[in-house]
Design a protein around this motif. Structure first.
Motif, mmCIF file in Angstrom:
data_model
loop_
_atom_site.group_PDB
_atom_site.id
_atom_site.type_symbol
_atom_site.label_atom_id
_atom_site.label_comp_id
_atom_site.label_asym_id
_atom_site.label_seq_id
_atom_site.Cartn_x
_atom_site.Cartn_y
_atom_site.Cartn_z
ATOM 1 N N ASP A 132 8.162 3.694 -8.379
ATOM 2 C CA ASP A 132 8.246 5.085 -8.239
ATOM 3 C C ASP A 132 8.845 5.385 -6.736
ATOM 4 O O ASP A 132 9.629 6.226 -6.613
ATOM 5 C CB ASP A 132 7.085 5.503 -8.528
ATOM 6 N N ILE A 133 8.338 4.803 -5.802
ATOM 7 C CA ILE A 133 8.493 5.073 -4.423
ATOM 8 C C ILE A 133 10.102 4.415 -4.238
ATOM 9 O O ILE A 133 10.903 5.383 -3.625
ATOM 10 C CB ILE A 133 7.691 4.151 -3.560
ATOM 11 N N ARG A 134 10.352 3.520 -4.707
ATOM 12 C CA ARG A 134 11.812 2.983 -4.749
ATOM 13 C C ARG A 134 12.978 4.196 -5.215
ATOM 14 O O ARG A 134 13.876 4.309 -4.769
ATOM 15 C CB ARG A 134 12.270 1.619 -5.282
ATOM 16 N N GLY B 269 7.723 1.278 1.506
ATOM 17 C CA GLY B 269 8.228 0.165 1.005
ATOM 18 C C GLY B 269 7.829 -1.091 1.252
ATOM 19 O O GLY B 269 8.278 -2.098 0.524
ATOM 20 N N ASP B 270 7.075 -0.989 2.254
ATOM 21 C CA ASP B 270 6.505 -2.285 2.772
ATOM 22 C C ASP B 270 5.041 -2.456 2.368
ATOM 23 O O ASP B 270 4.217 -1.412 2.898
ATOM 24 C CB ASP B 270 6.893 -2.403 4.247
ATOM 25 N N PRO B 271 4.605 -3.135 1.363
ATOM 26 C CA PRO B 271 3.186 -3.036 1.006
ATOM 27 C C PRO B 271 2.263 -3.321 2.127
ATOM 28 O O PRO B 271 1.119 -2.372 1.997
ATOM 29 C CB PRO B 271 3.224 -4.407 0.284
ATOM 30 N N ASP C 39 -2.320 3.834 4.480
ATOM 31 C CA ASP C 39 -3.310 4.650 3.635
ATOM 32 C C ASP C 39 -4.733 4.378 4.196
ATOM 33 O O ASP C 39 -5.454 5.128 4.092
ATOM 34 C CB ASP C 39 -3.188 3.968 2.120
ATOM 35 N N ALA C 40 -4.969 3.389 4.940
ATOM 36 C CA ALA C 40 -6.163 3.149 5.531
ATOM 37 C C ALA C 40 -6.326 3.701 6.906
ATOM 38 O O ALA C 40 -7.314 3.567 7.919
ATOM 39 C CB ALA C 40 -6.516 1.654 5.805
#
Length: 312
Positions: free
Chosen positions: A19-21, A57-59, A66-67
């Motif tokens: 979804d982000i891509r 885009g980079d996990p 997010d942290a």
């Protein structure tokens, strides 16, 4: 500080990588500089989109963001010590992890030299007191022009900044026009560490290929005999020449598609290369060809009409 990357791309925090891509690809195509010549607002929007996708885009970067370990600019954030942050109640008062006079009250900090742990983080700008945080060095920016082939396949390049420093950088495969690369700790020095170097990539115009989104387009000259009879012709691609089959009776404007020979999109998929045929006469018309054309016009007259747009 940059805007929240989720807001920039218009996706929820729980959005999948796909979804982000998709969101980035849609917005990047809408605001790409090639589609908005001279539009500064779209140019800035495209830069912000690229920076947001650089995070989400980079996990690994997304997990850190997010942290709360990095901010929207990709810089590490300062975390509260003691596991729970600072309590309310005013500085150096009740309910604050600092006791009266500025010392830590909590037993878990007894016997610990905080200045040694924090490395002077809470010292003032002048080097003393509790008047503020030590500042991080400024980011430095530069623009690097790259060839189309380098954007597709990736490359190693060296860039020199205005202060005379040179850095070797890696251009990733599938780099986009306007994409910004961040080199951590390569900016101006500061009391709390050096800033970052931000390298904006610009793809040079190519003498053969034109960019239309992820699709590359080129004009491919073909001889009259090959156009009439069909035949094999050599066609350039970013990776080198390939052989194409020109169909019998091909006309100028006909298009041959080379799958997977175009640009790389945000999802990592390689686009196509379109070869638009241009039927071309030789530079010198000899007597035999001229005689053939006269006989053709006399015995088989015809008047070509306009080709409708979009027809190949």
């Amino acid at each position: 500080m940059a805007q929240d990357p989720y807001q920039e791309l218009g996706v929820a925090r729980g959005a999948s990588a796909e979804d982000i891509r998709k969101a980035f690809r849609k917005l990047a195509k809408q605001h790409h500089p090639d589609a908005n010549k001279g539009n500064k607002a779209s140019e800035e929007k495209f830069k912000r989109l690229s920076a947001a996708f650089d995070i989400l885009g980079d996990p690994d970067k997304r997990k850190k963001f997010d942290a709360g370990e990095i901010d929207a600019d990709g810089r590490e954030t300062m975390r509260a010590y003691g596991g729970g942050g600072f309590e309310q109640g005013g500085p150096f008062g009740q309910g604050n992890p600092f006791g009266q006079g500025g010392g830590f009250r909590s037993a878990e900090f007894e016997g610990v030299d905080l200045n040694d742990i924090l490395g002077g983080m809470f010292s003032g700008r002048g080097g003393g007191g509790r008047g503020g945080f030590a500042s991080r060095g400024a980011d430095v920016r530069a623009r690097l022009e790259i060839d189309l082939e380098e954007a597709i396949a990736g490359a190693k390049r060296r860039i020199t900044f205005s202060d005379g420093r040179s850095l070797d950088i890696t251009i990733p495969k599938g780099a986009a026009d306007g994409q910004t690369l961040r080199l951590k700790g390569q900016g101006a020095p500061g009391p709390a560490g050096a800033g970052d170097a931000l390298i904006e990539l610009a793809i040079r115009p190519h003498p053969i290929f034109r960019r239309e989104g992820e699709v590359l387009v080129m004009d491919l000259p073909v001889s009259v005999p090959d156009a009439v009879l069909g035949g094999k012709v050599q066609a350039p691609t970013p990776e080198g020449p390939v052989t194409l089959n020109v169909p019998k009776g091909a006309n100028s404007g006909s298009t041959l598609r080379l799958k997977g020979r175009g640009l790389v999109d945000a999802s990592g998929r390689r686009g196509d290369l379109l070869a638009r045929l241009v039927v071309t006469l030789p530079a010198t018309i000899d007597a035999e060809l001229e005689s053939f054309a006269e006989a053709w016009r006399r015995d088989r007259p015809y008047t070509p009409g306009p080709t409708p747009r979009g027809r190949t």
